[in-house]
Structure formats: structure tokens, C-alpha cells
Design a protein around this motif. Structure first.
Motif, PDB file in Angstrom:
ATOM      1  N   ARG A 100       0.837  -1.195   0.000  1.00 33.39           N
ATOM      2  CA  ARG A 100       0.000   0.000   0.000  1.00 33.39           C
ATOM      3  C   ARG A 100       0.877   1.253   0.000  1.00 33.39           C
ATOM      4  O   ARG A 100       2.083   1.176   0.288  1.00 33.39           O
ATOM      5  N   PRO A 101       0.302   2.421  -0.316  1.00 34.50           N
ATOM      6  CA  PRO A 101       1.066   3.670  -0.199  1.00 34.50           C
ATOM      7  C   PRO A 101       1.602   3.821   1.219  1.00 34.50           C
ATOM      8  O   PRO A 101       0.982   3.361   2.181  1.00 34.50           O
ATOM      9  N   ALA A 102       2.742   4.485   1.333  1.00 39.20           N
ATOM     10  CA  ALA A 102       3.413   4.579   2.634  1.00 39.20           C
ATOM     11  C   ALA A 102       3.789   6.019   2.953  1.00 39.20           C
ATOM     12  O   ALA A 102       4.020   6.830   2.047  1.00 39.20           O
ATOM     13  N   VAL A 103       3.857   6.301   4.247  1.00 39.55           N
ATOM     14  CA  VAL A 103       4.177   7.659   4.691  1.00 39.55           C
ATOM     15  C   VAL A 103       5.263   7.624   5.757  1.00 39.55           C
ATOM     16  O   VAL A 103       5.161   6.886   6.744  1.00 39.55           O
ATOM     17  N   ILE A 135       5.370   6.599  -2.039  1.00 38.73           N
ATOM     18  CA  ILE A 135       5.841   6.990  -0.712  1.00 38.73           C
ATOM     19  C   ILE A 135       5.813   8.512  -0.585  1.00 38.73           C
ATOM     20  O   ILE A 135       6.214   9.231  -1.506  1.00 38.73           O
ATOM     21  N   ALA A 136       5.345   8.992   0.554  1.00 37.92           N
ATOM     22  CA  ALA A 136       5.382  10.413   0.862  1.00 37.92           C
ATOM     23  C   ALA A 136       6.019  10.590   2.228  1.00 37.92           C
ATOM     24  O   ALA A 136       6.139   9.639   3.009  1.00 37.92           O
ATOM     25  N   ALA A 137       6.426  11.813   2.530  1.00 31.32           N
ATOM     26  CA  ALA A 137       6.977  12.136   3.846  1.00 31.32           C
ATOM     27  C   ALA A 137       6.296  13.387   4.368  1.00 31.32           C
ATOM     28  O   ALA A 137       6.066  14.336   3.613  1.00 31.32           O
ATOM     29  N   ILE A 138       5.946  13.374   5.668  1.00 25.95           N
ATOM     30  CA  ILE A 138       5.399  14.555   6.307  1.00 25.95           C
ATOM     31  C   ILE A 138       6.226  14.874   7.542  1.00 25.95           C
ATOM     32  O   ILE A 138       6.856  13.986   8.132  1.00 25.95           O
ATOM     33  N   GLY A 139       6.231  16.148   7.929  1.00 26.28           N
ATOM     34  CA  GLY A 139       6.997  16.523   9.111  1.00 26.28           C
ATOM     35  C   GLY A 139       6.432  17.748   9.780  1.00 26.28           C
ATOM     36  O   GLY A 139       5.788  18.590   9.139  1.00 26.28           O
ATOM     37  N   ILE A 163      10.830   9.978  -4.032  1.00 31.65           N
ATOM     38  CA  ILE A 163       9.526   9.738  -3.424  1.00 31.65           C
ATOM     39  C   ILE A 163       8.492  10.616  -4.110  1.00 31.65           C
ATOM     40  O   ILE A 163       8.833  11.561  -4.828  1.00 31.65           O
ATOM     41  N   ALA A 164       7.217  10.304  -3.873  1.00 28.39           N
ATOM     42  CA  ALA A 164       6.148  10.994  -4.599  1.00 28.39           C
ATOM     43  C   ALA A 164       5.923  12.425  -4.121  1.00 28.39           C
ATOM     44  O   ALA A 164       5.614  13.316  -4.920  1.00 28.39           O
ATOM     45  N   LYS A 175      12.597  15.463  -7.134  1.00 25.55           N
ATOM     46  CA  LYS A 175      11.650  14.521  -7.725  1.00 25.55           C
ATOM     47  C   LYS A 175      10.277  14.584  -7.052  1.00 25.55           C
ATOM     48  O   LYS A 175       9.259  14.280  -7.677  1.00 25.55           O
ATOM     49  N   ALA A 176      10.259  14.923  -5.783  1.00 25.51           N
ATOM     50  CA  ALA A 176       9.014  14.930  -5.016  1.00 25.51           C
ATOM     51  C   ALA A 176       8.202  16.195  -5.279  1.00 25.51           C
ATOM     52  O   ALA A 176       8.758  17.280  -5.441  1.00 25.51           O
ATOM     53  N   LYS A 177       6.890  16.057  -5.280  1.00 24.65           N
ATOM     54  CA  LYS A 177       6.018  17.227  -5.250  1.00 24.65           C
ATOM     55  C   LYS A 177       6.022  17.754  -3.825  1.00 24.65           C
ATOM     56  O   LYS A 177       6.199  16.986  -2.871  1.00 24.65           O
ATOM     57  N   VAL A 178       5.835  19.049  -3.679  1.00 25.99           N
ATOM     58  CA  VAL A 178       6.010  19.699  -2.379  1.00 25.99           C
ATOM     59  C   VAL A 178       4.745  20.457  -1.974  1.00 25.99           C
ATOM     60  O   VAL A 178       4.199  21.235  -2.761  1.00 25.99           O
TER      61      VAL A 178
END
Length: 256
Positions: free
Chosen positions: A46-49, A129-133, A151-152, A175-178
Motif C-alpha cells: 500500500r502507499p506509505a508515509v 511513498i510520501a513524507a510529512i513533518g 519519493i512521490a 523529484k518529489a512534489k512539495v
């Protein structure tokens, strides 16, 4: 995309059977201790964060956000930037955070180490994959994007926007959207920093969005910040809810 959203919603409503575990991993000889959570009602990858903590380190706050994401159907890993057992209170938190803001190579290495844990986890769809902070972590996910992580997308909640000298986003290198979710009255991120960030994103050709929440200062998603805006950091329920919804819309786009 519609099928993905329906399946995630169905999983979230089925039975929030969350599986949680502490994960020890290493970067540069330092033992780090992160937090992994997912819903076992969702089958397969599945998509991951990736979740990056605020300046006091990985706490119950980030674990709570990780659980919220897992309930939406994502595979989630809350990373540890500081190291196992390093969970500083104020004012020591500023000093600890400063180590990484002052050494962006080390910061990026710790961010990458957390990302690698998530990428290798069996439930992760590595193409989604996305990252949040949050605060310090908001600065962190922008560093992850600047580093060219594959990452996405990344979402910064009331994070610092400044790029260290020689570490700004490079043309075609992100590469990632922001998505930046910002307290419009945050005294820690002055207008010139906001403008410089926008210029940096435009010149680097980044796919980026910026949302400013009126009446919100620093740490607007965190109830432990209190409710006194005059202190520069305070919880804002409206901005908290709006920013979380903005993140979900962003995820629907990048995981399409």
C-alpha cells in the motif's frame, strides 16, 4: 485513483486493527529508534508515509499522527533523527535540533536512513511513498526533497523553509512534489524566508504548493503548544483541521 481511495476508505472503516512496533536501526554508528504502524485489515502492499518529528524528538504526538495515517490505510514509519533515548525537553531541544539544522548532510543522512526502513518494509508500495513533518520535521522533509529523494511527495507542517548555503534545490533535482502548510503569522518564518523559498522552488522547477493559514502561528497543529499566539507558537484548531484535509487531498493526487 477512485478505486484506490475506495479501498483505503473501506479498509479504514472495516476494523482498525492497527499493528504497532518499535524499530531499531542504524545510521553512521548511531542507534535510532522509530515507530512502525499499519492496519492489518488492508491486504498487500500500500502507499506509505514517513513521519518526521518536531524538535523534542519522536514522541507520542508523532505516534498519534502515525496511527491516524495508518487508519487511512497507509503503511507508516515515524523516524528518529536524534538517536535512541534522545528526547530533549526545552530549552535543550533547540540545541539538539540545531545540530542538524547546522549540518544538513547529517540531517539528510538521518532522513535517508528512516526512508530506507520504510522502503524495505514488506507492506510498502515503493512507487507510492510520501513524507510529512512537523516544525523541525517540516524542515526535514523539505531537506529530503532537496536531496533528490525518489519519493512521490512531501508535506511540511509549520516547518522552517530556509535552505543552507550550497544546499538549495537544484534545477531538475527535486523529484518529489512539495506541499507547505504554513501559519501565516508564524514569527519563526519571516516573510523574506517565505519569499526566498518560493523563488528557490520556481528556479528549481519544482511542482510545489504553499498554503498560509490566517491567524495561525508556529506549531498550529500541536495542542501541547497552548493557545496563546503572543508566544509565537500555539495550537489553532481550524488550521489543524484544514491542513490535515489539505494533506489528504495532496496524497490523493500524488498516489494516483
Amino acid at each position: 485513483m477512485k478505486t484506490l481511495l475506495l479501498s483505503l476508505m473501506a479498509a479504514a472503516s472495516a476494523s482498525a486493527a492497527l499493528v504497532e512496533k518499535t524499530v531499531e536501526y542504524d545510521q553512521g554508528g548511531t542507534t535510532l529508534e522509530g515507530f512502525h504502524v499499519y492496519d492489518d485489515a488492508v491486504s498487500g502492499k500500500r502507499p506509505a508515509v514517513l513521519v518526521i518529528h518536531q524538535w523534542t524528538g519522536l514522541t507520542d504526538y508523532e505516534k498519534g499522527r502515525a496511527r491516524q495515517l495508518a487508519e487511512l490505510g497507509y503503511n507508516v514509519f515515524a523516524a528518529d533523527i536524534y538517536g535512541k533515548g534522545v528526547r530533549p525537553a526545552r530549552p535543550d531541544a533547540a540545541k539538539e535540533a540545531g545540530k542538524y539544522k547546522g549540518d544538513r548532510d547529517l540531517f539528510r543522512a538521518r532522513l535517508k536512513a528512516g526512508l530506507e526502513v520504510l522502503q524495505k518494509e514488506e507492506h510498502t508500495d515503493t512507487a507510492k511513498i510520501a513524507a510529512i513533518g512537523y516544525c523541525f520535521g517540516g524542515t526535514g522533509v523539505l531537506e529530503l526533497a532537496r536531496s533528490g529523494a525518489d519519493i512521490a511527495g512531501v508535506v511540511s507542517f509549520h516547518g522552517g523553509l530556509d535552505a543552507a548555503e550550497g544546499k538549495a534545490a537544484e534545477k531538475g533535482g527535486v523529484k518529489a512534489k512539495v506541499l507547505v502548510l504554513h501559519g501565516a503569522e508564524d514569527p519563526n518564518v519571516p516573510t523574506d524566508q517565505v519569499l526566498a523559498f518560493g523563488k528557490e522552488m520556481v528556479e528549481a522547477g519544482v511542482d510545489w504548493q504553499f498554503v498560509g493559514y490566517g491567524g495561525a502561528v508556529h506549531a498550529f497543529t500541536q495542542k501541547m503548544a497552548g493557545n496563546d499566539n503572543s508566544k509565537g507558537a500555539a495550537y489553532n484548531e481550524k488550521a489543524d483541521k484544514r491542513s490535515w484535509e489539505a494533506m489528504k487531498v495532496f496524497f490523493a493526487e500524488i498516489f494516483e
